[in-house]
Design a protein around this motif. Structure first.
Motif, PDB file in Angstrom:
ATOM      1  N   UNK A 114       0.758  -1.377  -0.157  1.00 32.18           N
ATOM      2  CA  UNK A 114      -0.033   0.044  -0.158  1.00 32.18           C
ATOM      3  C   UNK A 114       0.983   1.369   0.074  1.00 32.18           C
ATOM      4  N   UNK A 115       1.848   1.258   0.707  1.00 31.86           N
ATOM      5  CA  UNK A 115       2.817   2.405   0.922  1.00 31.86           C
ATOM      6  C   UNK A 115       3.420   2.681  -0.444  1.00 31.86           C
ATOM      7  N   UNK A 116       3.784   1.534  -1.120  1.00 32.08           N
ATOM      8  CA  UNK A 116       4.513   1.810  -2.342  1.00 32.08           C
ATOM      9  C   UNK A 116       3.776   2.174  -3.420  1.00 32.08           C
ATOM     10  N   UNK A 117       2.505   1.628  -3.482  1.00 27.63           N
ATOM     11  CA  UNK A 117       1.383   2.153  -4.405  1.00 27.63           C
ATOM     12  C   UNK A 117       1.146   3.665  -4.173  1.00 27.63           C
ATOM     13  N   UNK A 118       1.117   4.051  -2.924  1.00 31.05           N
ATOM     14  CA  UNK A 118       0.780   5.345  -2.645  1.00 31.05           C
ATOM     15  C   UNK A 118       1.782   6.401  -3.117  1.00 31.05           C
ATOM     16  N   UNK A 119       3.171   5.933  -2.980  1.00 34.30           N
ATOM     17  CA  UNK A 119       4.397   6.765  -3.370  1.00 34.30           C
ATOM     18  C   UNK A 119       4.536   6.740  -4.447  1.00 34.30           C
ATOM     19  N   UNK A 120       4.242   5.536  -5.279  1.00 28.07           N
ATOM     20  CA  UNK A 120       4.702   5.706  -6.688  1.00 28.07           C
ATOM     21  C   UNK A 120       3.283   6.047  -7.783  1.00 28.07           C
ATOM     22  N   UNK A 121       2.205   6.285  -6.932  1.00 30.57           N
ATOM     23  CA  UNK A 121       1.114   6.971  -7.571  1.00 30.57           C
ATOM     24  C   UNK A 121       0.815   6.164  -8.898  1.00 30.57           C
ATOM     25  N   UNK A 122       0.562   4.802  -8.552  1.00 33.91           N
ATOM     26  CA  UNK A 122       0.459   3.945  -9.744  1.00 33.91           C
ATOM     27  C   UNK A 122      -1.104   4.196 -10.262  1.00 33.91           C
ATOM     28  N   UNK A 123      -1.094   3.817 -11.525  1.00 31.37           N
ATOM     29  CA  UNK A 123      -2.280   3.955 -12.313  1.00 31.37           C
ATOM     30  C   UNK A 123      -3.285   2.706 -11.877  1.00 31.37           C
ATOM     31  N   UNK A 124      -4.468   2.669 -11.740  1.00 26.78           N
ATOM     32  CA  UNK A 124      -5.361   1.688 -11.258  1.00 26.78           C
ATOM     33  C   UNK A 124      -4.936   1.029 -10.287  1.00 26.78           C
ATOM     34  N   UNK A 125      -4.952   1.799  -9.028  1.00 24.89           N
ATOM     35  CA  UNK A 125      -4.322   1.301  -7.825  1.00 24.89           C
ATOM     36  C   UNK A 125      -5.224   0.122  -7.257  1.00 24.89           C
ATOM     37  N   UNK A 126      -6.689   0.091  -7.294  1.00 26.59           N
ATOM     38  CA  UNK A 126      -7.281  -0.833  -6.805  1.00 26.59           C
ATOM     39  C   UNK A 126      -6.895  -2.228  -7.360  1.00 26.59           C
ATOM     40  N   UNK A 127      -6.683  -2.354  -8.861  1.00 28.47           N
ATOM     41  CA  UNK A 127      -6.489  -3.404  -9.142  1.00 28.47           C
ATOM     42  C   UNK A 127      -4.956  -3.988  -9.135  1.00 28.47           C
ATOM     43  N   UNK A 128      -3.933  -2.923  -9.072  1.00 23.83           N
ATOM     44  CA  UNK A 128      -2.724  -3.158  -8.553  1.00 23.83           C
ATOM     45  C   UNK A 128      -2.726  -3.754  -7.157  1.00 23.83           C
ATOM     46  N   UNK A 129      -3.405  -3.263  -6.085  1.00 26.31           N
ATOM     47  CA  UNK A 129      -3.568  -3.723  -4.853  1.00 26.31           C
ATOM     48  C   UNK A 129      -4.023  -5.136  -4.950  1.00 26.31           C
ATOM     49  N   UNK A 130      -5.537  -5.232  -5.699  1.00 24.06           N
ATOM     50  CA  UNK A 130      -5.651  -6.728  -5.415  1.00 24.06           C
ATOM     51  C   UNK A 130      -4.774  -7.982  -5.826  1.00 24.06           C
ATOM     52  N   UNK A 131      -4.083  -7.543  -6.902  1.00 20.34           N
ATOM     53  CA  UNK A 131      -3.231  -8.613  -7.522  1.00 20.34           C
ATOM     54  C   UNK A 131      -1.820  -8.598  -6.507  1.00 20.34           C
ATOM     55  N   UNK A 132      -1.543  -7.500  -5.967  1.00 16.37           N
ATOM     56  CA  UNK A 132      -0.485  -7.502  -4.875  1.00 16.37           C
ATOM     57  C   UNK A 132      -0.915  -8.305  -3.811  1.00 16.37           C
ATOM     58  N   UNK A 133      -2.200  -8.339  -3.294  1.00 13.67           N
ATOM     59  CA  UNK A 133      -2.735  -9.025  -1.875  1.00 13.67           C
ATOM     60  C   UNK A 133      -2.742 -10.387  -2.412  1.00 13.67           C
ATOM     61  N   UNK A 134      -3.097 -10.824  -3.375  1.00  9.41           N
ATOM     62  CA  UNK A 134      -3.120 -12.351  -4.005  1.00  9.41           C
ATOM     63  C   UNK A 134      -1.588 -12.587  -4.126  1.00  9.41           C
ATOM     64  N   UNK A 135      -0.755 -12.174  -4.789  1.00  9.95           N
ATOM     65  CA  UNK A 135       0.626 -12.477  -4.492  1.00  9.95           C
ATOM     66  C   UNK A 135       1.127 -12.762  -3.225  1.00  9.95           C
ATOM     67  N   UNK A 136       1.132 -11.614  -2.441  1.00  8.01           N
ATOM     68  CA  UNK A 136       1.940 -11.606  -1.110  1.00  8.01           C
ATOM     69  C   UNK A 136       1.087 -12.821  -0.220  1.00  8.01           C
ATOM     70  N   UNK A 137      -0.216 -12.837  -0.032  1.00 12.57           N
ATOM     71  CA  UNK A 137      -0.803 -13.911   0.734  1.00 12.57           C
ATOM     72  C   UNK A 137      -0.457 -15.287  -0.016  1.00 12.57           C
ATOM     73  N   UNK A 138      -0.316 -15.649  -1.267  1.00 15.65           N
ATOM     74  CA  UNK A 138      -0.125 -16.798  -1.540  1.00 15.65           C
ATOM     75  C   UNK A 138       1.531 -17.222  -1.281  1.00 15.65           C
ATOM     76  N   UNK A 139       2.385 -16.318  -1.479  1.00 12.69           N
ATOM     77  CA  UNK A 139       3.772 -16.625  -1.229  1.00 12.69           C
ATOM     78  C   UNK A 139       3.947 -16.943   0.177  1.00 12.69           C
TER      79      UNK A 139
END
Length: 472
Positions: A117-142
């Motif tokens: 979340x902090x990196x997404x906010x700092x980088x001001x990524x586009x489509x942050x909701x989609x990016x975070x959803x993928x990141x949550x799936x990646x992090x939790x699965x690993x």
């Protein structure tokens, strides 16, 4: 960086998975659970900041880092991504109320999501909701697959190494890399750089009576994950097999007590993180079946605390670690020690009828009624109660002053995969936590936050959403 032509060892396979996964690839059940986990995390972080004894020290630490683009959710302070991730994760660990794999007991979302979340906010990524959803799936699965890798060698007693923290460096780096759109090679370097930082044992978390280690370890791995991703983004390389190599994380920290196959078997088609628990009460998961058993007896037989002459807990090896030394567990000197104490949790439940977010602070620990009840609690250890592959059952015997004796056994506590909390249950928990932290926040604002998480993939303004958390 160089193209992805590294050998197909387990670390490379995980890096490819983390780099390729998009929100549209995530199965519906995983999407629902990731949203539930995010909502849970945000609520407990707000409550933790208010309830936690270390809140002032964390605020002082955050101030040392100066201003930055990332938000500390509970206070509204701006900080660097690493510092914000550290403090938000620590706030979310204050109450030991976050989601967890039940066996081996490895915490999940708190170990990586604040970093993403902090990196997404700092980088001001586009489509942050989609990016975070993928990141949550990646992090939790690993995180879940690393837990599964050590499950075959996980003993019945408390381990030395702190798997949640160790694995959190890796899952946090991967989640940050997912947010930033890393290719497989850059992702692999992020994993390698995280392995170079990974550390953590149980000493300052379980065995030290006066320590904030229990609330800090998730902060450390989140901060390390941010650093690993940012170093890889800058072009620093750490290519190899950081997880399964002969000097990799698993061989270094769990020698001879792990299997590599769970890291990659069914990767991308079967999601191990679906077997995590969401907690209905704060405190160590080991205490939950005992509290539930005690409360079942009180409610079934109409007992009050004044009726109870003594309590006996029947524990296995894990339960023993949360009952001894008995004098410390009966009168815990710190919030962390209280959260790790079955006697204190059961005494609180018997006196107050529940265990809540305000029951671990100094004032609550000085409650004479709770301390008198805790002094009546004994335990015996039965090695046969060891439960490889699961949380040990909670068995409680109560004897009343009139001589009546009652006994209850809870095999699986509420919140474990066989008795899961729903998204709606977690939304209720979020509402209670936010009301504890921000009693002036309107019901409409709370409903808006819940709705925004429910529709996470549509979220377009992450900064505005996070500001709502700290709004008065």
């Amino acid at each position: 960086m160089q193209r992805d032509d590294t050998p197909s060892h387990v670390s490379t396979q995980l890096a490819r998975f983390a780099a390729a996964l998009t929100a549209r690839d995530v199965p519906d059940a995983v999407v629902r659970q990731c949203k539930q986990a995010l909502l849970d995390l945000l609520g407990i972080a707000l409550a933790g900041e208010r309830a936690g004894e270390a809140a002032r020290a964390l605020e002082c630490y955050a101030a040392q880092g100066g201003d930055g683009p990332a938000l500390i959710w509970a206070t509204g302070r701006r900080a660097s991504p690493g510092v914000a991730a550290f403090v938000n994760a620590a706030h979310a660990r204050v109450l030991d109320y976050d989601d967890i794999i039940d066996y081996p007991q490895v915490h999940v979302t708190v170990c990586f999501a604040p970093a993403a979340i902090a990196v997404a906010q700092a980088a001001r990524v586009d489509r942050p909701g989609e990016r975070l959803l993928a990141a949550l799936a990646v992090g939790s699965e690993i995180q879940a697959r690393l837990a599964a890798a050590i499950a075959p060698g996980f003993g019945s007693g408390l381990p030395v190494m702190l798997a949640s923290q160790l694995f959190g460096y890796v899952s946090a780096a991967a989640a940050c890399g997912s947010v930033l759109g890393f290719d497989p090679t850059r992702m692999l370097s992020a994993l390698g750089l995280s392995q170079m930082q990974a550390a953590g044992t149980e000493e300052m978390v379980v065995h030290a009576a006066q320590s904030d280690g229990k609330i800090l370890y998730a902060g450390l791995c989140n901060q390390g994950g941010v650093q690993s991703a940012m170093m890889s983004l800058a072009g620093l390389a750490a290519l190899g097999d950081p997880l399964g190599g002969r000097a990799g994380l698993l061989n270094a920290c769990f020698p001879g007590a792990f299997e590599l196959a769970p890291l990659t078997d069914g990767l991308g088609s079967r999601y191990e993180a679906l077997r995590r628990c969401f907690k209905p009460q704060p405190g160590t998961l080991v205490s939950h079946p005992f509290c539930e058993a005690a409360l079942n007896l009180v409610r079934r037989y109409g007992l009050s605390a004044a009726d109870i002459a003594w309590v006996r807990l029947h524990v296995g090896p894990w339960g023993r670690a949360m009952c001894e030394p008995l004098d410390v567990r009966r009168r815990p000197p710190s919030a962390s020690a209280a959260m790790n104490s079955i006697p204190y949790a059961v005494a609180t439940a018997l006196v107050k009828g529940s265990v809540g977010v305000g029951d671990f602070n100094a004032e609550a620990r000085a409650d004479e009624a709770v301390l008198r009840m805790a002094a009546r609690i004994e335990h015996d250890v039965d090695p046969e109660l060891a439960a490889p592959g699961a949380v040990e059952p909670g068995i409680v015997t109560l004897r009343c002053h009139d001589g009546s004796v009652y006994r209850e056994r809870v095999e699986v506590a509420r919140g474990q995969p066989a008795r899961p909390l729903s998204f709606e249950d977690t939304a209720d928990k979020f509402t209670r936590n936010v009301a504890f932290a921000r009693p002036e926040m309107s019901a409409g604002a709370i409903d808006g936050l819940v709705a925004a998480v429910r529709d996470l993939e549509c979220l377009g303004d992450l900064d505005r959403f996070l500001q709502l958390l700290s709004a008065s």
